[in-house]
Design a protein around this motif. Structure first.
Motif, PDB file in Angstrom:
ATOM      1  N   ASN A  69       0.803  -1.216   0.000  1.00 22.35           N
ATOM      2  CA  ASN A  69       0.000   0.000   0.000  1.00 22.35           C
ATOM      3  C   ASN A  69       0.835   1.264   0.000  1.00 22.35           C
ATOM      4  O   ASN A  69       0.307   2.354   0.193  1.00 22.35           O
ATOM      5  N   ASN A  70       2.120   1.134  -0.173  1.00 26.21           N
ATOM      6  CA  ASN A  70       3.011   2.295  -0.062  1.00 26.21           C
ATOM      7  C   ASN A  70       3.731   2.564  -1.373  1.00 26.21           C
ATOM      8  O   ASN A  70       4.700   1.892  -1.720  1.00 26.21           O
ATOM      9  N   LEU A  71       3.209   3.548  -2.092  1.00 28.52           N
ATOM     10  CA  LEU A  71       3.808   3.970  -3.358  1.00 28.52           C
ATOM     11  C   LEU A  71       4.086   5.460  -3.246  1.00 28.52           C
ATOM     12  O   LEU A  71       3.178   6.239  -2.980  1.00 28.52           O
ATOM     13  N   PHE A  72       5.353   5.842  -3.437  1.00 26.73           N
ATOM     14  CA  PHE A  72       5.755   7.234  -3.270  1.00 26.73           C
ATOM     15  C   PHE A  72       6.138   7.800  -4.628  1.00 26.73           C
ATOM     16  O   PHE A  72       7.004   7.252  -5.308  1.00 26.73           O
ATOM     17  N   PHE A  73       5.503   8.907  -4.975  1.00 27.09           N
ATOM     18  CA  PHE A  73       5.690   9.490  -6.301  1.00 27.09           C
ATOM     19  C   PHE A  73       6.713  10.603  -6.295  1.00 27.09           C
ATOM     20  O   PHE A  73       6.786  11.405  -5.348  1.00 27.09           O
ATOM     21  N   GLY A  74       7.459  10.687  -7.385  1.00 29.32           N
ATOM     22  CA  GLY A  74       8.284  11.853  -7.644  1.00 29.32           C
ATOM     23  C   GLY A  74       7.394  12.979  -8.152  1.00 29.32           C
ATOM     24  O   GLY A  74       6.217  12.765  -8.458  1.00 29.32           O
ATOM     25  N   THR A  75       7.965  14.178  -8.262  1.00 27.91           N
ATOM     26  CA  THR A  75       7.181  15.332  -8.702  1.00 27.91           C
ATOM     27  C   THR A  75       7.080  15.432 -10.213  1.00 27.91           C
ATOM     28  O   THR A  75       6.337  16.256 -10.717  1.00 27.91           O
TER      29      THR A  75
ATOM     30  N   GLN B 117      -3.701  15.648  -7.000  1.00 27.38           N
ATOM     31  CA  GLN B 117      -2.502  16.068  -7.714  1.00 27.38           C
ATOM     32  C   GLN B 117      -2.550  17.567  -7.923  1.00 27.38           C
ATOM     33  O   GLN B 117      -3.488  18.099  -8.516  1.00 27.38           O
ATOM     34  N   ASP B 118      -1.521  18.247  -7.431  1.00 30.52           N
ATOM     35  CA  ASP B 118      -1.428  19.691  -7.546  1.00 30.52           C
ATOM     36  C   ASP B 118      -0.069  20.062  -8.114  1.00 30.52           C
ATOM     37  O   ASP B 118       0.941  19.414  -7.799  1.00 30.52           O
TER      38      ASP B 118
ATOM     39  N   GLN C  72      -9.538  22.849  -1.789  1.00 32.73           N
ATOM     40  CA  GLN C  72      -9.721  21.480  -2.275  1.00 32.73           C
ATOM     41  C   GLN C  72      -9.886  21.432  -3.790  1.00 32.73           C
ATOM     42  O   GLN C  72     -10.130  20.358  -4.355  1.00 32.73           O
ATOM     43  N   THR C  73      -9.767  22.582  -4.424  1.00 29.56           N
ATOM     44  CA  THR C  73      -9.708  22.610  -5.881  1.00 29.56           C
ATOM     45  C   THR C  73      -8.454  21.869  -6.317  1.00 29.56           C
ATOM     46  O   THR C  73      -7.350  22.202  -5.901  1.00 29.56           O
ATOM     47  N   SER C  74      -8.645  20.834  -7.139  1.00 27.99           N
ATOM     48  CA  SER C  74      -7.515  19.970  -7.479  1.00 27.99           C
ATOM     49  C   SER C  74      -7.943  18.932  -8.512  1.00 27.99           C
ATOM     50  O   SER C  74      -9.117  18.828  -8.868  1.00 27.99           O
TER      51      SER C  74
ATOM     52  N   GLY D 148      -9.217  10.575 -13.820  1.00 28.90           N
ATOM     53  CA  GLY D 148      -9.165  11.765 -12.984  1.00 28.90           C
ATOM     54  C   GLY D 148     -10.441  12.587 -13.031  1.00 28.90           C
ATOM     55  O   GLY D 148     -11.198  12.548 -14.002  1.00 28.90           O
ATOM     56  N   THR D 149     -10.656  13.335 -11.938  1.00 29.44           N
ATOM     57  CA  THR D 149     -11.746  14.308 -11.857  1.00 29.44           C
ATOM     58  C   THR D 149     -11.133  15.653 -11.511  1.00 29.44           C
ATOM     59  O   THR D 149     -10.471  15.789 -10.476  1.00 29.44           O
ATOM     60  N   ARG D 150     -11.351  16.617 -12.384  1.00 35.40           N
ATOM     61  CA  ARG D 150     -10.873  17.979 -12.121  1.00 35.40           C
ATOM     62  C   ARG D 150     -11.973  18.704 -11.361  1.00 35.40           C
ATOM     63  O   ARG D 150     -13.020  18.990 -11.917  1.00 35.40           O
ATOM     64  N   LEU D 151     -11.740  18.948 -10.068  1.00 33.26           N
ATOM     65  CA  LEU D 151     -12.730  19.603  -9.213  1.00 33.26           C
ATOM     66  C   LEU D 151     -12.338  21.061  -8.999  1.00 33.26           C
ATOM     67  O   LEU D 151     -11.210  21.356  -8.625  1.00 33.26           O
TER      68      LEU D 151
END
Lengths: 110, 114
Positions: A96-102, B37-38, B85-87, B108-111
């Protein structure tokens, strides 16, 4: 929190050029995944590397996992406009641990 | 092919509204995840679930709750939406059967919260 640094952040190249994207961490991962994400879409899994030193090829894309399983690279040969997108690496330490890069935002200019 | 679908691609809500985001996967995966995701911050885990009615907090659970009543469906709830929470919200699923537990994402959902 595991930190995954990707470089470069942005890359703009001409069609036909080669490029390499790097993903580095001080942490050890059980596996590392690479994704590509197009604007307004979700990430799409490209490849998973598991063994230290492993190299996987996907057409013009070559992925390598570092020997110590802390870093990875993605090399694209003869880039095409269709390669444009955000490339994300993600290191896994458990189910359950997945770490993302930017991410690295790649633009290939025709 | 793994298929993860999300109920809406774009949503616009007002501050204070209750917002439901739904995610469905068709691969019988045990694990399901919600990320946001931001720009500049990457993907951050909000909540995940490893079984029906089970949930675990991720890195940024404040202001969110989740529900998993059926194995294939995982809902994210914003109890009282706020502008921060816009994201872009991304749902993912993975199997618990065998490493490397690859995660597959929805579109994805753009909120936007105004």
């Amino acid at each position: 929190t595991q930190l995954l640094e990707q470089s470069p952040q942005f890359l703009s190249i001409q069609e036909g050029e080669n490029l390499t994207v790097y993903c580095n961490s001080s942490s050890v991962f059980s596996s590392l995944q690479w994704y590509r994400q197009e604007p307004g879409e979700g990430p799409v899994l490209l490849v998973t590397v598991v063994t230290g030193g492993e190299v996987k090829k996907l057409k013009r894309l070559t992925f390598q996992f570092g020997d110590a399983r802390k870093d990875s690279s993605l090399h694209i040969t003869a880039a095409q406009p269709g390669d444009t997108g955000l490339y994300l690496c993600a290191g896994q330490t458990g189910a359950n641990n997945l770490f993302f890069g930017t991410g690295t935002r790649l633009t290939v200019i025709p | 092919d793994v298929k993860v679908t999300q109920s809406s691609r774009y949503l616009v809500k007002r501050t204070g509204e209750k917002v439901f985001l739904e995610c469905v996967q068709d691969m019988d995966h045990e694990n399901m995840f919600w990320y946001r995701q931001d720009p500049g911050l990457g993907l951050r885990l909000i909540y995940f679930s490893y079984d029906v009615k089970m949930k675990e907090k991720g890195d940024i659970p404040e202001g969110y709750s989740v529900s998993r009543e059926k194995k294939e469906r995982f809902s994210l709830i914003l109890e009282s939406a706020s502008t921060n929470q816009t994201s872009m919200y991304l749902c993912a699923s993975s199997s618990l059967g065998r490493a490397p537990y690859e995660q597959y994402f929805g579109p994805g959902t753009r909120l936007t919260v105004t």
